[in-house]
Design a protein around this motif. Structure first.
Motif, short mmCIF file in Angstrom:
data_model
loop_
_atom_site.label_atom_id
_atom_site.label_comp_id
_atom_site.label_asym_id
_atom_site.label_seq_id
_atom_site.Cartn_x
_atom_site.Cartn_y
_atom_site.Cartn_z
N THR A 150 70.48 52.57 90.87
CA THR A 150 69.46 51.75 90.21
C THR A 150 69.20 50.47 90.99
O THR A 150 68.04 50.06 91.20
N ALA A 151 70.27 49.81 91.43
CA ALA A 151 70.13 48.55 92.18
C ALA A 151 69.43 48.78 93.51
O ALA A 151 68.59 47.97 93.93
N ALA A 152 69.79 49.88 94.20
CA ALA A 152 69.18 50.17 95.49
C ALA A 152 67.67 50.31 95.36
O ALA A 152 66.90 49.76 96.15
N ASN A 153 67.22 51.04 94.35
CA ASN A 153 65.78 51.22 94.14
C ASN A 153 65.12 49.95 93.64
O ASN A 153 64.00 49.61 94.06
N PHE A 154 65.78 49.23 92.75
CA PHE A 154 65.22 48.00 92.18
C PHE A 154 64.99 46.97 93.28
O PHE A 154 63.92 46.34 93.36
#
Length: 596
Positions: A150-154
């Motif tokens: 999630t963090a990588a995409n965000f």
């Protein structure tokens, strides 16, 4: 067109690198959250300044670790495969694995008191069911992976907005300031012996805070002069003793402990040390006795505290004296220490000899001369005492192969064939220094009151090398098996063949001489020497380099976490995995006094 494609590729790579930096920073924040578990294992700070140091250290250390992981595992891929979808998935996997390792290390540290190494990994793998006793350790890795993805995409979707805000330089400045400040504070704390800061030295994985003491001591400055005798311990996890001692005795007996550096058990015979050999036959002789360390500090720690050597690295013990010191003082004993070690060396032992009056011998003629001075000082001191006394006499000549000028020793003998030519010379010189010590004991002990209880042992054994570092790291039986002779009035001479160690000396004195009825496991890793020992292992060394002596094998942990297993005689290396059950007991014993 080609130039435009190159520019687009450079822009894409630049964007991926910017994304990677922020992703690494985010992982540093996650690492801080997981790393907070270490604080629960060590105990919370006691003061505002130590809380401030810990905050700076945590931010700087875990952000730095996250950046190192990025540079090694993610940055090269950004250049070789500049495709965002592949990189985001790969980076989330790498970040998750790094956090899994950190989480696993916090579990191992909490249970065993050591960080990940080949030894710790094999030990923990065989004890996995006990370590991962909660379903949270199954759910947590899944949650971490989801957060990472999630963090990588965000971050990727918002990297342009983040860059426009120009936060990067401010974050780098902030983290760099935290990192440098924490090391500067630690340099001051190490110099001033602020233990509420320095006790966190080994708490974090791969943490090596900067120190000042070695530099200061090399320039003649005592780094131990600034210290607090009674710091607050209310938030430390250490429970020493686990419960207050209950002690009462009707008669008070003088006690003399003679600790001889480099006294190898096999060398106490009728030829090399005839007086001590005869004295042994008239006393309690423990034929299978082992030291707790291979140098003065670690060995005497196990003798005075009665604890495993891995406790000696804990900063709490730089200000907490052995309970035997406390009880002797409470019962009105006069405490004397007779040695040639300097005040700086004694200061490095922390609170081990707190309450003792030090008598330091100094001479330019060698350690044999200072040993003579120490014995003379002890004789004068004990004759002047009007209260019961407890004295520690440390003799050092055998470690230096030293004898006084003009000493007439004993005839040389054929050295063991296993020794090299230079070692054979040291072997016979070592025998000469032991004969000198034997002569000194023959003059000292008749001067001691007949009702005095005398303990004679070695701080460690001897291996024939001119390198002090090689000797300290040698954990073979020659270097750890030492004699233990107790001359105890009104107790008949006998030989004890069950295995004993330095851990048992303090419990013996406390229970049999000072009248303490509290169970020894409440304050010690050992048991009274006069009671058969059922334990099948002995821990020798500190938390970084140690050996575990079991009945049929010896496990040795090296400097870099690798371990080797030898047979009981240390003659052959065994190609086998460790036997986990006993080793697990050993490592948990080393954490027992730190349990919440």
């Amino acid at each position: 067109m080609i130039e435009r494609r190159k520019q687009m590729t450079r822009d894409k790579v630049s964007r991926l690198i910017n994304w990677g930096h922020w992703f690494a920073f985010f992982n540093g924040l996650l690492a801080m959250i997981i790393g907070s578990r270490y604080i629960g294992s060590v105990g919370q700070p006691d003061s505002i300044i130590s809380w401030g140091y810990l905050a700076l250290s945590t931010i700087g250390h875990f952000t730095f670790l996250a950046f190192i992981v990025y540079v090694i595992f993610i940055f090269p891929v950004s250049l070789l495969l500049p495709y965002s979808k592949i990189l985001r998935g790969y980076a989330a996997f790498v970040g998750s694995m790094a956090l899994y390792i950190l989480l696993y290390d916090t579990i191992i540290y909490d249970d065993y008191g050591i960080h990940l190494s080949p030894f710790a990994f094999d030990l923990a793998w065989q004890d996995l069911n006990a370590l991962l006793h909660s379903t949270s350790y199954i759910i947590t890795p899944i949650v971490i992976l989801v957060i990472e993805l999630t963090a990588a995409n965000f971050i990727w979707k918002r990297i342009d907005k983040i860059q426009k805000k120009q936060w990067g330089n401010k974050v780098v400045l902030f983290v760099g300031t935290c990192f440098i400040s924490s090391h500067l504070i630690h340099i001051w704390a190490d110099a001033a012996n602020v233990t509420d800061i320095t006790r966190f030295d080994d708490a974090y994985l791969v943490s090596y805070p900067a120190t000042a003491r070695t530099f200061m001591e090399s320039h003649g400055v005592d780094g131990n002069t600034v210290t607090s005798d009674e710091p607050s311990q209310k938030t430390s996890n250490l429970h020493y003793p686990i419960e207050p001692l209950q002690c009462q005795t009707e008669t008070q007996t003088n006690v003399l402990v003679i600790a001889i550096d480099s006294l190898q058990a096999a060398m106490v015979d009728d030829v090399t040390m005839p007086f001590l050999s005869q004295y042994t036959r008239e006393s309690l002789n423990f034929t299978q006795h082992y030291t707790g360390g291979t140098q003065f500090k670690s060995s005497m720690f196990t003798l005075m505290y009665g604890l495993q050597g891995n406790y000696s690295d804990k900063k709490d013990f730089t200000i907490i004296p052995p309970i035997i010191n406390q009880e002797l003082t409470r019962q009105g004993y006069q405490l004397g220490l007779f040695t040639a070690r300097s005040l700086t060396e004694l200061a490095s032992t922390g609170a081990m000899f707190k309450g003792f009056q030090p008598h330091i011998s100094v001479s330019d003629d060698g350690s044999a001369t200072t040993d003579i001075q120490s014995i003379t000082a002890l004789n004068q001191w004990q004759h002047n005492q009007t209260a019961p006394w407890f004295a520690v006499l440390n003799l050092t000549a055998p470690q230096d192969y030293d004898t006084p000028v003009g000493f007439l020793g004993i005839e040389t003998i054929k050295a063991p064939t296993s020794l090299k030519p230079a070692q054979k010379v040291l072997f016979n010189q070592y025998r000469q220094s032991l004969k000198f010590i034997d002569n000194q004991l023959s003059q000292l002990l008749p001067e001691i009151d007949d009702n005095t209880i005398v303990f004679i042992t070695g701080t460690h054994g001897q291996v024939f090398t001119s390198s002090i570092e090689d000797a300290r790291r040698d954990l073979s039986p020659d270097n750890v098996k030492v004699p233990l002779v107790i001359h105890w009035p009104n107790i008949s001479p006998s030989e004890t063949h069950y295995r004993t160690s330095h851990y048992g000396i303090a419990p013996t004195i406390l229970s049999k001489i000072l009248g303490c009825t509290t169970a020894s496991e409440k304050y010690s890793s050992g048991r009274s020497l006069l009671e058969p020992n059922q334990e099948s292992w002995i821990y020798i060394g500190n938390s970084r380099e140690f050996a575990i002596y079991q009945k049929d094998e010896i496990t040795v942990l090296g400097r870099y976490g690798k371990y080797r297993i030898y047979d009981a005689n240390f003659e052959q290396r065994l190609n086998k995995k460790m036997s986990a059950p006993e080793l697990i007991q050993v490592m948990r014993e080393g954490r027992r006094l730190y349990q919440n």
